[in-house]
Enzyme design. Structure first.
Site, short mmCIF file in Angstrom:
data_model
loop_
_atom_site.label_atom_id
_atom_site.label_comp_id
_atom_site.label_asym_id
_atom_site.label_seq_id
_atom_site.Cartn_x
_atom_site.Cartn_y
_atom_site.Cartn_z
N ASP A 129 10.21 -4.59 -4.64
CA ASP A 129 8.78 -4.59 -4.28
C ASP A 129 7.90 -4.68 -5.53
O ASP A 129 6.69 -4.86 -5.43
CB ASP A 129 8.42 -3.29 -3.52
CG ASP A 129 8.35 -3.50 -2.01
OD1 ASP A 129 8.27 -4.67 -1.59
OD2 ASP A 129 8.35 -2.50 -1.28
N LYS B 109 11.69 -6.47 8.84
CA LYS B 109 12.50 -6.73 7.65
C LYS B 109 13.98 -6.80 8.03
O LYS B 109 14.72 -7.66 7.53
CB LYS B 109 12.27 -5.61 6.61
CG LYS B 109 10.91 -5.72 5.93
CD LYS B 109 10.55 -4.46 5.13
CE LYS B 109 9.10 -4.56 4.67
NZ LYS B 109 8.57 -3.34 4.08
N GLN C 255 9.64 2.52 2.14
CA GLN C 255 8.57 2.06 3.04
C GLN C 255 7.34 2.96 2.89
O GLN C 255 7.43 4.18 3.00
CB GLN C 255 9.08 2.10 4.50
CG GLN C 255 8.12 1.52 5.51
CD GLN C 255 7.89 0.02 5.31
OE1 GLN C 255 8.81 -0.75 5.10
NE2 GLN C 255 6.63 -0.40 5.37
#
Ligand code: NAP
Length: 280
Positions: A116, A49, A93
C-alpha cells in the site's frame, strides 16, 4: 459528449496481464490482509480484494482480529508475516478502530512488503525518488490516464484534495511527469476560478457533486476519486451527468478509480514477488 474512462474495463485488461504473469510463477504470489474490527465498508473492500486476487490466481490470506485486540498482538503478527517467505505483500485494512495507533501498526510492515506504500519508510523513499511502492489510488489515477494515452507533460493539472493518501502523492506523481500542478483544499478561496483552469482535473474530496458544470472548461479531462455513500448508492465528487457534456474524458463513480485501485494492489504484490525472486 465525453469519452468515459471505464475503470472496470481497463482493470479487466490489466488483470488478464497479471493472471498470465501469475501463471509463470513457481509459487503463487500471496497477499496478506489484516482486518481489525468489523467496519461494514472494510468488509466490502476486503471482499473485493479477495475476489480480484482469486480472479488472477493469487493467494489471499485474511487475518481477522477483534476490535479490542492489543496493538502488540497485531504488531507481532505483522513481524511474523514480514519473516514469512510465502507472504509477498501485507496490508492493514483501514480505518482501524478508534484508540488504535495507525502509524505504529502500519510502520511494523517491512518496506519490501508494503504494497500500500503507507509506511513512513515507503513515504520517505517516494518523496526522495527512491524505489518503493506507490500508494494504490494515486497509482490508479496515473494508470487510467496512461492507458487512455492521455499526455500529462506540460498540462495544467488541478488536484482538489491534499490528503497524505491521495492528493499529496498525486501532486508528486504529476510533477514527476512534468505537469504544472495546482493543489486545492478546504481552505482554498474561489475554487471554481482554479478548477476552470484545469486541463486535467483530479477530485479527491468525498463531497457528493462538489464539482458542477460551471466549474470546468470545455474539453477538460476529469478523474473523480471521491466516494460518497447515500441510501446504498455511491456518488462521486463530480456532478457526472452535467459535467460529462463538457469533458473530453471522464471517469464514472462507481466503475472508475475504485476497481483500478484494487488492480494496482495486485500489481504491487506481483512486483514484490518478482523483487524477492530476483533479489532486488
Ligand atoms: P480525506 O483525507 O478526507 O481528504 C479530503 C481532502 O479534501 C482534504 O484535503 C480536504 O481539505 C479536501 N476538501 C474537503 N472539503 C473540500 C472542499 N469543499 N473544497 C476543496 N477541498 C476540500 O480523504 P481521502 O482519503 O483523500 O479521500 C478522498 C475521497 O476519495 C473520499 O471520498 C474517499 O472515499 C475517496 N477514495 C476513493 C478511493 C478509491 O479507490 N476510489 C481510494 C481512496 C479514497 P483539507 O486538507 O483542508 O481538510
Amino acid at each position: 459528449m465525453s469519452q468515459i474512462i471505464d475503470g472496470k474495463e481497463i482493470s479487466k485488461q490489466i488483470k488478464e496481464e497479471l493472471a498470465s504473469k501469475v501463471k509463470t510463477c513457481m509459487i503463487k504470489p500471496s497477499l496478506a490482509v489484516i482486518q481489525i474490527g468489523e467496519d461494514p465498508a472494510s468488509n466490502a473492500y476486503i471482499k473485493g480484494k479477495a475476489k480480484a486476487a482469486n480472479e488472477i490466481g493469487m493467494n489471499f490470506r485474511l487475518f481477522q482480529y477483534a476490535f479490542d485486540t492489543s496493538e502488540r498482538e497485531i504488531v507481532n503478527k505483522i513481524v511474523e508475516l514480514n519473516n514469512d517467505e510465502y507472504i509477498d505483500g501485507i496490508i492493514v485494512q483501514l480505518p482501524l478502530p478508534s484508540g488504535m495507533s495507525t502509524k505504529k501498526i502500519i510502520n511494523a510492515i517491512e518496506v519490501s512488503k508494503d504494497v500500500d506504500g503507507l509506511t513512513d519508510k515507503s513515504i520517505a523513499r517516494f518523496y526522495n525518488n527512491r524505489k518503493c511502492f506507490v500508494p494504490c489510488t494515486p497509482q490508479a489515477v496515473i494508470e487510467l490516464l496512461k492507458r487512455k494515452e492521455i499526455e500529462v507533460a506540460g498540462k495544467h493539472v488541478v488536484v482538489v484534495g491534499r490528503s497524505n493518501l491521495v492528493g499529496k502523492p498525486l501532486v508528486q506523481l504529476f510533477l514527476k511527469k512534468d505537469a504544472t500542478v495546482t493543489v486545492c483544499h478546504s481552505k482554498t478561496e474561489n475554487l471554481k476560478e482554479l478548477t476552470k483552469l484545469a486541463d486535467i482535473l483530479i477530485v479527491a474530496v468525498g463531497k457528493k457533486h462538489l464539482i458542477t458544470a460551471d466549474m470546468v472548461k470545455e474539453g477538460v479531462i476529469i478523474v473523480d476519486v471521491g466516494i460518497t455513500r447515500e441510501d446504498g448508492k455511491l456518488y462521486g465528487d463530480v456532478d457526472f451527468d452535467k459535467v460529462e457534456k463538457k469533458a473530453s474524458y471522464i471517469t464514472p463513480v462507481p466503475g472508475g478509480v475504485g476497481p483500478m485501485t484494487v488492480t494496482m494492489l495486485l500489481k504491487n504484490v506481483i512486483e514484490c514477488y518478482n523483487n524477492k525472486n530476483t533479489g532486488k
